[in-house]
Design a protein around this motif. Structure first.
Motif, PDB file in Angstrom:
ATOM      1  N   PRO A 206      16.063  -3.514   1.133  1.00 57.54           N
ATOM      2  CA  PRO A 206      14.686  -3.294   1.588  1.00 57.54           C
ATOM      3  C   PRO A 206      14.365  -1.808   1.495  1.00 57.54           C
ATOM      4  N   MET A 207      13.098  -1.466   1.354  1.00 55.84           N
ATOM      5  CA  MET A 207      12.758  -0.052   1.163  1.00 55.84           C
ATOM      6  C   MET A 207      13.106   0.789   2.392  1.00 55.84           C
ATOM      7  N   GLU A 208      13.017   0.191   3.555  1.00 57.19           N
ATOM      8  CA  GLU A 208      13.496   0.888   4.752  1.00 57.19           C
ATOM      9  C   GLU A 208      14.964   0.514   4.940  1.00 57.19           C
TER      10      GLU A 208
ATOM     11  N   LEU B  96      -0.136  -4.726   0.305  1.00 52.65           N
ATOM     12  CA  LEU B  96       1.022  -4.315   1.123  1.00 52.65           C
ATOM     13  C   LEU B  96       1.534  -5.493   1.928  1.00 52.65           C
ATOM     14  N   GLN B  97       2.818  -5.456   2.190  1.00 49.98           N
ATOM     15  CA  GLN B  97       3.414  -6.431   3.114  1.00 49.98           C
ATOM     16  C   GLN B  97       4.082  -5.679   4.256  1.00 49.98           C
ATOM     17  N   CYS B  98       5.281  -5.127   4.001  1.00 48.11           N
ATOM     18  CA  CYS B  98       5.918  -4.388   5.104  1.00 48.11           C
ATOM     19  C   CYS B  98       5.271  -3.032   5.302  1.00 48.11           C
ATOM     20  N   GLY B  99       4.585  -2.536   4.286  1.00 43.35           N
ATOM     21  CA  GLY B  99       3.872  -1.274   4.414  1.00 43.35           C
ATOM     22  C   GLY B  99       4.717  -0.033   4.206  1.00 43.35           C
ATOM     23  N   PHE B 100       5.974  -0.208   3.875  1.00 42.13           N
ATOM     24  CA  PHE B 100       6.852   0.962   3.791  1.00 42.13           C
ATOM     25  C   PHE B 100       6.596   1.785   2.535  1.00 42.13           C
ATOM     26  N   CYS B 101       6.328   1.112   1.422  1.00 33.84           N
ATOM     27  CA  CYS B 101       6.055   1.834   0.175  1.00 33.84           C
ATOM     28  C   CYS B 101       4.602   2.279   0.092  1.00 33.84           C
ATOM     29  N   THR B 102       3.775   1.710   0.977  1.00 33.79           N
ATOM     30  CA  THR B 102       2.324   1.783   0.828  1.00 33.79           C
ATOM     31  C   THR B 102       1.740   3.201   0.817  1.00 33.79           C
ATOM     32  N   PRO B 103       2.125   4.067   1.767  1.00 35.41           N
ATOM     33  CA  PRO B 103       1.544   5.414   1.728  1.00 35.41           C
ATOM     34  C   PRO B 103       1.791   6.106   0.384  1.00 35.41           C
ATOM     35  N   ILE B 132       8.995   2.150  -6.015  1.00 34.91           N
ATOM     36  CA  ILE B 132       9.460   0.772  -5.864  1.00 34.91           C
ATOM     37  C   ILE B 132       8.779   0.121  -4.677  1.00 34.91           C
ATOM     38  N   CYS B 133       8.340  -1.103  -4.893  1.00 35.37           N
ATOM     39  CA  CYS B 133       7.908  -1.944  -3.787  1.00 35.37           C
ATOM     40  C   CYS B 133       8.803  -3.162  -3.813  1.00 35.37           C
ATOM     41  N   ARG B 134       9.450  -3.460  -2.717  1.00 33.44           N
ATOM     42  CA  ARG B 134      10.367  -4.588  -2.693  1.00 33.44           C
ATOM     43  C   ARG B 134       9.669  -5.864  -2.243  1.00 33.44           C
ATOM     44  N   CYS B 135       8.431  -5.749  -1.749  1.00 34.03           N
ATOM     45  CA  CYS B 135       7.779  -6.916  -1.144  1.00 34.03           C
ATOM     46  C   CYS B 135       6.734  -7.588  -2.024  1.00 34.03           C
ATOM     47  N   THR B 136       5.879  -6.800  -2.676  1.00 28.58           N
ATOM     48  CA  THR B 136       4.631  -7.401  -3.189  1.00 28.58           C
ATOM     49  C   THR B 136       4.701  -7.941  -4.604  1.00 28.58           C
TER      50      THR B 136
HETATM   51  S1  FES Z   1       5.128  -3.453   0.965  1.00 33.88           S
HETATM   52 FE1  FES Z   1       7.229  -3.522   1.515  1.00 33.88          FE
HETATM   53  S2  FES Z   1       8.083  -2.197   0.045  1.00 33.88           S
HETATM   54 FE2  FES Z   1       6.055  -2.360  -0.632  1.00 33.88          FE
END
Ligand code: FES
Ligand code: FES
Lengths: 796, 161
Positions: A206-208, B96-103, B132-136
């Protein structure tokens, strides 16, 4: 294909249609798009210290000595803690979610590269990192067990000599199905095809990364742990069992999570180290792993070598499947799966087909690699199961010279056969497989694609069309069969309607990006008629939510979604009684229309749910036997799993000069039963399809012969970017689950499960002119090239 | 050492340790937590901010190198209480999903639209390919950025007529 422009007209409809299911903008987005999310690493408590972990540079070695003098003397260092220090407190080992044990910090030996050896607590992140560089560990190198096929050799070094009487690297054996019946079918079959299918080790990444902040209030004896966990309640119970702290004095908070995919289910040594550090220093302590720590030490996925066999008649009726699996579980069995299912739900390897017999045997072994096993949206090993059967069906199609779509259509379980009990004992609740398959073929333009392929082949171009059809089993699970560490897999849920008709819903699960704050508000809205914007969804805080096992295995909608619907119905039932008092009619004379009760035959006499809520807390008597307030709590124990399914078609082109695979199109038709939020479902599918491209073409955690992890950075472990994936084409059918209160089945992992075989099948199909029947993932240009040259390519 | 950096239009003067990375300076010292950190090798792009109008990976820039320069972070996208069209696009199109890559994604998107107000799908994919986006699965990110482009264009047209 739909273009980007036409999609712009698909506006979200939450403003126009404020109650219930449908496309709706996410409630979590306003904070996330402003950079106002609240992830663990964003937490900064006054006086907070930082923790960094020293990890083993080698895969297998005895620790002869550890010298921490220089590290401890460094300015800004508060403490250095080793395994020996933890052993004094009885904390050097902890239970895994599979009833094995795992070292928090190594005391005797290190068993994989990246294993936790010591940690430093310091005033800043940078000083903590400096300090671990100064710790001197003297290792006596032992021979590593890296090749899983050699793990049980008599001369293999014994990894788990911490376990009493352990003289080899055997982890467990497991079997399912009927060996004799399967043999009998194989004996009389016209055609038997066998192939070794390898699902390599991959990582959810995961990115985090994972991390935690621990705070201990010595006066109150209260521990608060903010951590990146998908299962806060289960973690709290384990911490109570391990640390001896009473459970009511432990609060686990899981704030915004930057993606999980199973990576954040296990309890990692780092969390325990952070807790110990907070206890030792009396200060809040933060631990955040870096990316190489994440990739080399936390929950990996897959790592199955599957010998597959499929038996059929010569006209393509599939009769039986059989497999033997060699499973690499790493140094500790850290698999997070229900106790009775050491191989997860691999038992559904019979797929979507009506078979006469099936049998699977499995041997799991320890190796000098990171622990884990169930992660990366694997749906408890259904990823491996679906890959096996869908690859084998294609191998059979190859041998029979049959079209793979036709072969599947011929063998599907028929709609009238549901509920269908498989030969390994799973009761599929519902399905209409042919409908999904035909829709995918129609969206893809299957016949035209085959024509195009024929023309291209004649010109020497390499184009492949791959199909996969999968059945998932999600929503673990019925308590009679399923528990993790003795904790039943039921989910609690609580709904409170405030006097002004606004509501708060408390869940035991925890979103990592799936949009629970939105979806669950919609579920309750649909049941009780309050707009989703008036429903606050709370989760990820053990002090403020009811107990439940968390979010993984696509279980949130099947289990907690059911809980949310039922708790709302319970509230509505009470509301109906209160309404009967307000309207002075009997309960039976009332009719519900989303948001209000009215008297049958007289719609003008009605009360809204908001008016009822106010009345429930307000002045005046309530109907006899009814307590004030409008709230309810339930714990939902699913009666069965739900069985989503889907038909996927992938089109690839391979550059004959470079062997580069390009995924040109991907058509995904999913059936997840009742659909709550189209937009979120589509997003879940897109993400999983991208995982599939990663695993099929790019991702692998490989090791060299010394056990060095070769995939420990994002430079080495390749994850798809926007350039490697196409614009996804999606479609759906709806076959509601008959036993789920709202008919929903779950969607989180469908695409991760279903897409790898479609992509591999497409690549193998493209390579048909080379006489190729199978090639192992990841199908990198070099692997495809070697395969095209007819050279043997080692699978892992 | 002392640095003086313009961050989102505000001049900040701070004492830093020489080796401080810009991402840590922003997050830990200025408490601007919208910029994230996700890897050790400059591959993920969760840390993208602007330096003098150009997207940079703030994990690969020393705070000292930003001395005397202008930095813009996700917290600087919203202006006068008005969301940037890119931010709106991400919400509208589920970018966005988890929002971590979003900014990081949004900062790159804003820079792209500033230089190319009508990018094609290919140009968008190219622009975000260092992240990288792992979610979308990216398709919705592409749509989000197109949404912003289209809405900016029609807003401009509206104000011209
Ligand atoms: S929204 Fe989760 S990494 Fe892009
Ligand atoms: S943190 Fe990954 S590129 Fe900067």
């Amino acid at each position: 294909m739909t273009t980007v422009e036409t999609r712009l007209t698909e506006f979200a409809d939450n403003n126009e249609k404020p109650v219930g299911y449908g496309r709706m903008l996410r409630k979590e987005d306003p904070r996330l798009i402003r950079g106002q999310g609240n992830y663990v690493d964003d937490l900064n408590l006054p006086g907070m210290l930082h923790l960094a972990i020293l990890r083993s540079p080698v895969a297998h070695a005895r620790i002869k000595s550890i010298d921490t003098t220089a590290a401890a003397a460094l300015e800004g260092v508060v403490a250095i803690v080793t395994g020996a220090d933890l052993a004094e407190k009885g904390l050097a080992w902890m239970p895994t979610l599979s009833n094995d044990v795992q070292a928090v910090l190594a005391t005797d030996k290190v068993r994989f590269q990246g294993q936790e050896v010591a940690f430093a607590i310091a005033k800043s992140r940078y000083i903590a990192r400096d300090a671990i560089e100064l710790i001197n560990v003297d290792y006596e190198i032992l021979p590593p067990v890296v090749d899983v096929r050699k793990a049980l050799d008599p001369d293999a070094a014994v990894i788990r000599d911490d376990l009493k009487g352990k003289t080899n690297n055997h982890c467990f054996d497991w079997e399912t199905g009927d060996a004799a019946a399967t043999q009998a079918v194989f004996d009389r079959a016209d055609v038997v095809v066998s192939e070794e299918i390898v699902y390599p080790r991959v990582h959810p990444a995961p990115m985090e990364t994972c991390g935690a902040v621990a705070l201990f209030d010595a006066v109150e004896g209260q521990l608060t742990l903010w951590s990146t966990t998908q299962a806060p309640h289960a973690h709290r119970t384990v911490y109570a069992l391990v640390s001896g702290l009473p459970e009511h004095k432990i609060r686990v908070i899981s704030p915004d999570i930057g993606g999980g995919f199973g990576n954040k289910v296990p309890i990692y040594p780092g969390y325990v180290c952070a807790i110990v550090a907070a206890l030792v220093t009396g200060k809040p302590v933060k631990w955040m792993e870096d990316r190489s720590e994440n990739l080399s030490s936390t929950g990996f996925a897959r790592d199955y070598i599957m010998k597959g066999e499929i038996a059929a008649t010569k006209d393509g009726k599939i009769l039986a499947v059989r497999t033997h699996v060699l499973a690499d579980h790493g140094a500790f069995n850290g698999t997070a799966a229900p106790v009775k299912y050491p191989a997860g739900f691999f038992g559904v390897f019979t797929g979507s087909y009506d078979l006469e017999a099936a049998y699977c045997s499995m041997t799991a072994v320890y190796t000098n690699k990171a622990p884990g096993g169930v992660a990366y949206a694997c749906s408890f090993r259904i990823t491996e199961a679906v890959y096996l059967i869908e690859r084998m069906v294609d191998c059979l199609a190859y041998d029979l010279k049959m079209d793979p779509a036709e072969l599947r259509l011929k063998n599907f379980i028929k709609p009238e056969q549901f509920p269908y009990t498989t030969k390994t004992g799973w009761v599929y609740d519902s399905g209409e497989y042919e409908r999904g398959m035909r829709l995918a073929m129609e969206l893809a333009g299957y016949d035209e694609l085959r024509k195009e392929q024929e023309e291209k082949r004649a010109r020497g171009e390499l184009m492949g069309i791959g199909i996969s059809f999968f059945t998932e089993a999600v929503g673990a699970g019925p308590r009679k069969d399923m528990d993790i560490l003795g904790l039943g897999m039921a989910d609690g849920c609580e709904l409170r309607i405030h006097p002004t008709g606004k509501a708060v819903l408390r869940l035991s699960v925890k979103s990592q990006g799936q949009g629970h704050e939105t979806t669950f508000a919609q579920i309750v809205a649909e049941e009780i008629g309050i707009p989703p914007s008036d429903i606050q969804v709370l989760e990820g805080d053990t002090d403020n939510t009811p107990f439940g096992l968390g979010t993984y295995g696509s279980r949130s909608t099947p289990v907690s979604g059911a809980a949310a619907a039922l708790v709302a119905r319970k509230v509505r039932d009470k509301a109906q009684i209160i309404a009967s008092g307000m309207l002075e009619v009997s309960v039976a004379d009332l009719e519900w229309e989303k948001g209000s009760f009215h008297v049958k035959g007289d719609p003008s006499k009605s009360v809204t749910i908001q008016e009822i809520a106010f009345k429930s807390y307000g002045a005046g008597d309530l109907p006899e036997g009814i307590e004030g307030g409008l709230e309810a709590q339930i714990c939902y124990n699913p009666s069965n799993l739900t069985y989503p399914f889907g038909a996927y078609i992938c089109v690839v082109d391979i550059d004959p000069g470079t062997a580069q695979v390009k995924v040109r199109r991907f058509i995904a038709v999913d059936d997840c039963g009742t659909r709550i939020n189209e937009m979120i479902i589509e997003g879940q599918v897109h993400g999983g399809l991208t995982d599939g491209v990663g695993m099929a073409l790019m991702e692998m955690i490989a090791f060299d012969e010394d056990g060095n992890c070769l995939g420990a950075s994002l430079m080495d472990y390749l994850i798809p970017t926007a350039l490697e994936v196409p614009d996804w084409e999606t479609g759906h059918t709806v076959t509601p689950s008959p036993h789920h209160p709202i008919g929903a089945k779950g969607i989180g992992e469908s695409a991760t499960v279903g897409s790898p075989p479609a992509i591999v099948n497409a690549v193998v199909d493209a390579l048909k002119p080379f006489g190729i029947r199978h090639a192992d993932m990841p199908l990198t240009p070099s692997r495809v090239w070697e395969t095209m040259q007819g050279r043997h390519v080692p699978s892992i | 050492m002392q640095v003086s950096i313009n961050v989102n239009g505000n001049q900040v003067n701070e004492e830093i340790e020489d080796r401080t990375l810009l991402v840590h300076f922003l997050r830990d010292q200025l408490l601007l937590r919208g910029t994230h950190w996700g890897c050790d090798t400059s591959n993920c792009g969760t840390c993208v901010v602007w330096m003098d109008g150009e997207p940079v990976k703030s994990c690969t820039v020393l705070a000292a190198m930003a001395d005397g320069h202008e930095i813009r972070t996700v917290e600087g996208l919203e202006q006068n209480g008005q969301l940037d069209p890119v931010q709106q696009g991400f919400m509208e199109c589920h970018g966005l999903q988890c929002g971590f890559c979003t900014p990081g994604m949004m900062m790159t998107a804003r820079a792209l639209l500033d230089r190319n107000p009508d990018p094609s799908e290919e140009e968008i994919r190219e622009a975000i390919s260092g992240q990288i986006c792992r979610c979308t699965g990216y398709a919705t990110i592409v749509r989000s950025i197109r949404w912003a482009a289209v809405h900016e264009a029609s807003a401009k047209q509206g104000s011209n007529s």
